[in-house]
Design a protein around this motif. Structure first.
Motif, short mmCIF file in Angstrom:
data_model
loop_
_atom_site.label_atom_id
_atom_site.label_comp_id
_atom_site.label_asym_id
_atom_site.label_seq_id
_atom_site.Cartn_x
_atom_site.Cartn_y
_atom_site.Cartn_z
N TYR A 184 14.49 -50.83 54.69
CA TYR A 184 13.39 -49.85 54.60
C TYR A 184 12.44 -50.03 55.78
O TYR A 184 12.03 -49.04 56.41
CB TYR A 184 12.65 -50.03 53.28
CG TYR A 184 11.39 -49.23 53.17
CD1 TYR A 184 11.42 -47.85 52.95
CD2 TYR A 184 10.14 -49.84 53.30
CE1 TYR A 184 10.25 -47.11 52.86
CE2 TYR A 184 8.97 -49.11 53.20
CZ TYR A 184 9.03 -47.75 52.99
OH TYR A 184 7.87 -47.03 52.91
N THR A 233 12.05 -46.92 58.52
CA THR A 233 10.76 -46.25 58.66
C THR A 233 10.11 -46.56 60.01
O THR A 233 9.45 -45.71 60.60
CB THR A 233 9.79 -46.61 57.51
OG1 THR A 233 9.59 -48.02 57.48
CG2 THR A 233 10.34 -46.13 56.18
N PHE A 258 11.74 -44.27 62.62
CA PHE A 258 11.18 -42.91 62.56
C PHE A 258 9.77 -42.87 63.17
O PHE A 258 9.43 -41.94 63.90
CB PHE A 258 11.14 -42.39 61.12
CG PHE A 258 12.45 -41.86 60.64
CD1 PHE A 258 13.02 -40.75 61.24
CD2 PHE A 258 13.12 -42.47 59.60
CE1 PHE A 258 14.25 -40.24 60.81
CE2 PHE A 258 14.34 -41.98 59.16
CZ PHE A 258 14.91 -40.87 59.77
N LEU A 259 8.97 -43.88 62.87
CA LEU A 259 7.62 -43.93 63.44
C LEU A 259 7.67 -44.06 64.96
O LEU A 259 6.93 -43.37 65.67
CB LEU A 259 6.83 -45.10 62.85
CG LEU A 259 5.44 -45.32 63.43
CD1 LEU A 259 4.53 -44.15 63.10
CD2 LEU A 259 4.84 -46.62 62.93
N ARG A 290 4.90 -51.61 62.19
CA ARG A 290 5.43 -51.12 60.91
C ARG A 290 6.32 -52.17 60.24
O ARG A 290 6.19 -52.42 59.04
CB ARG A 290 6.20 -49.82 61.14
CG ARG A 290 6.83 -49.26 59.89
CD ARG A 290 5.79 -48.81 58.90
NE ARG A 290 6.43 -48.29 57.71
CZ ARG A 290 5.82 -48.10 56.56
NH1 ARG A 290 4.54 -48.33 56.45
NH2 ARG A 290 6.48 -47.64 55.53
N VAL A 319 5.28 -53.91 56.59
CA VAL A 319 6.12 -53.74 55.41
C VAL A 319 6.60 -55.08 54.89
O VAL A 319 6.51 -55.37 53.70
CB VAL A 319 7.32 -52.80 55.71
CG1 VAL A 319 8.34 -52.84 54.60
CG2 VAL A 319 6.83 -51.38 55.93
#
Length: 92
Positions: free
Chosen positions: A18, A22, A25-26, A66, A70
């Protein structure tokens, strides 16, 4: 480290996946956002190069931030504290 159950190992694997997806994508969004003026205004030369370097830097920083956030939060939630508002930790 200690012994981990299969469920704990699976949770870690899912959380890492995850975080990486993510973050990718960021990073892509940040790169496109910062580099967009190169295409929109048809820039070339040093201005285009500077914007592309800034876009790559922003993407790298966004990706790293990120992933760290996370995984840091996941680690904090596995220490026995409640994982969110309204949730309670079992009494020991």
């Amino acid at each position: 480290m200690g012994n981990r159950t299969q469920a704990q190992r699976d949770a870690i694997t899912v959380e890492i996946g995850y975080a990486l997806v993510t973050a990718a994508f960021l990073a892509a969004a940040l790169f496109c956002l910062v580099a967009a003026p190169v295409l929109v205004f048809d820039l070339s030369g040093p201005a285009a190069r500077a914007l592309l370097i800034a876009a790559a830097t922003a993407a790298c920083l966004g990706f790293t931030t990120r992933v760290v956030r996370v995984l840091w939060r996941f680690g904090a939630n596995t220490t026995g504290r409640p994982s969110g508002p309204g949730r309670t930790s079992p009494d020991a």
